[in-house]
Design a protein around this motif. Sequence first.
Motif, PDB file in Angstrom:
ATOM      1  N   LEU A   1       0.836  -1.204   0.000  1.00 21.32           N
ATOM      2  CA  LEU A   1       0.000   0.000   0.000  1.00 21.32           C
ATOM      3  C   LEU A   1       0.867   1.248   0.000  1.00 21.32           C
ATOM      4  N   LEU A   2       1.954   1.215   0.810  1.00 24.71           N
ATOM      5  CA  LEU A   2       2.854   2.370   0.849  1.00 24.71           C
ATOM      6  C   LEU A   2       3.489   2.598  -0.510  1.00 24.71           C
ATOM      7  N   ALA A   3       3.949   1.488  -1.156  1.00 27.54           N
ATOM      8  CA  ALA A   3       4.589   1.619  -2.461  1.00 27.54           C
ATOM      9  C   ALA A   3       3.613   2.164  -3.491  1.00 27.54           C
ATOM     10  N   ALA A   4       2.355   1.674  -3.466  1.00 25.57           N
ATOM     11  CA  ALA A   4       1.363   2.151  -4.420  1.00 25.57           C
ATOM     12  C   ALA A   4       1.090   3.631  -4.208  1.00 25.57           C
ATOM     13  N   LEU A   5       1.026   4.036  -2.932  1.00 28.83           N
ATOM     14  CA  LEU A   5       0.763   5.442  -2.616  1.00 28.83           C
ATOM     15  C   LEU A   5       1.881   6.331  -3.128  1.00 28.83           C
TER      16      LEU A   5
ATOM     17  N   VAL B   1      -7.842  -3.752   0.596  1.00 33.96           N
ATOM     18  CA  VAL B   1      -6.587  -3.002   0.524  1.00 33.96           C
ATOM     19  C   VAL B   1      -6.011  -3.078  -0.882  1.00 33.96           C
ATOM     20  N   LEU B   2      -6.049  -4.271  -1.483  1.00 32.53           N
ATOM     21  CA  LEU B   2      -5.541  -4.410  -2.854  1.00 32.53           C
ATOM     22  C   LEU B   2      -6.342  -3.545  -3.816  1.00 32.53           C
ATOM     23  N   ALA B   3      -7.670  -3.487  -3.622  1.00 37.28           N
ATOM     24  CA  ALA B   3      -8.492  -2.661  -4.504  1.00 37.28           C
ATOM     25  C   ALA B   3      -8.135  -1.192  -4.353  1.00 37.28           C
ATOM     26  N   ALA B   4      -7.850  -0.763  -3.119  1.00 41.95           N
ATOM     27  CA  ALA B   4      -7.499   0.639  -2.907  1.00 41.95           C
ATOM     28  C   ALA B   4      -6.177   0.966  -3.592  1.00 41.95           C
TER      29      ALA B   4
ATOM     30  N   ALA C   1      -3.918   3.004 -10.734  1.00 43.54           N
ATOM     31  CA  ALA C   1      -4.553   2.981 -12.049  1.00 43.54           C
ATOM     32  C   ALA C   1      -5.126   4.346 -12.403  1.00 43.54           C
ATOM     33  N   LEU C   2      -5.683   5.048 -11.413  1.00 40.17           N
ATOM     34  CA  LEU C   2      -6.229   6.365 -11.731  1.00 40.17           C
ATOM     35  C   LEU C   2      -5.116   7.365 -12.011  1.00 40.17           C
TER      36      LEU C   2
END
Lengths: 171, 101
Positions: A150-154, B68-71, B77-78
């Motif tokens: 989640l941190l990496a995606a953020l 969490v994965l969807a978030a 993606a956005l």
Amino acid sequence: MSPIEPLVFTGLAALTITACTLIAFSKNLVYSAFSLLGAFAGIAGLMILLGADFVGVIQILVYVGGILVLYLFAVLMTAGIGDVKLSNPVISVKIAAPALVLLVLLLGKLIYSTHWFAAETTTFAPTTSAIGETLLKEYLLPFELISILLLAALVGAVAMARREVKEGKGS
Amino acid sequence: MINLQHFLFLAAIVFSLGIYTVVTRRNALGILLGTELVLNAAALNMIAFGHYGNKIVEGSVYALFVIVLAAAEAAVALAIGLMIFRNFNTIDASSVDEMRG
């Protein structure tokens, strides 16, 4: 199992399926994005009906409060150029609609022909503290891994958007 | 009496409509809306199995992982979608076929 349960289930299922149908078949993407609210709320209600109170509340917080607003921003920011033509289906509906019906029938046949485990009498109890203990005991490694993800995606999302703003300012 | 099959069939309908959205939309954001439906159906399945298998805590944990994965997926993606819109000036998924910066 109170006698009102089938009534609540029917209402929530109708809300969810109506919203999902609107998402799938609406010509205008803005309507699809707004009807996402109904789908998320209906599924959150179903989760609470199943006794998962914590996940239902988290579903509303994360999806309706976060992801839905994000989608609305994105759709409305790009809606100026994304006219009706871009919302049109790319594959002919004549092919996709029978495939949709076929998929639902196949999954339904699979679900109703499989012998699932017998439904036991379940107790409804608050799950929040139990989820916390489970996350920090048995599922500690997946929990930490998903935190890093989640941190990496953020950071990745912020980095992409930020570089774009710099280029826009420079040019 | 509501049993497991009702919830599974409802999740199957939501999943199928999500797949339909992914397949038929030309707008990249519309495709992302479809994936959200698919992920929601998966989370609902987790909760239903947890409830009727008397393991609601484990089902909740897996549903939380799905959320969490969807978030994370939605955020990245956005961001990519907005970048595509700025670079190509379109959000049509079938017209974005070059790898220029």
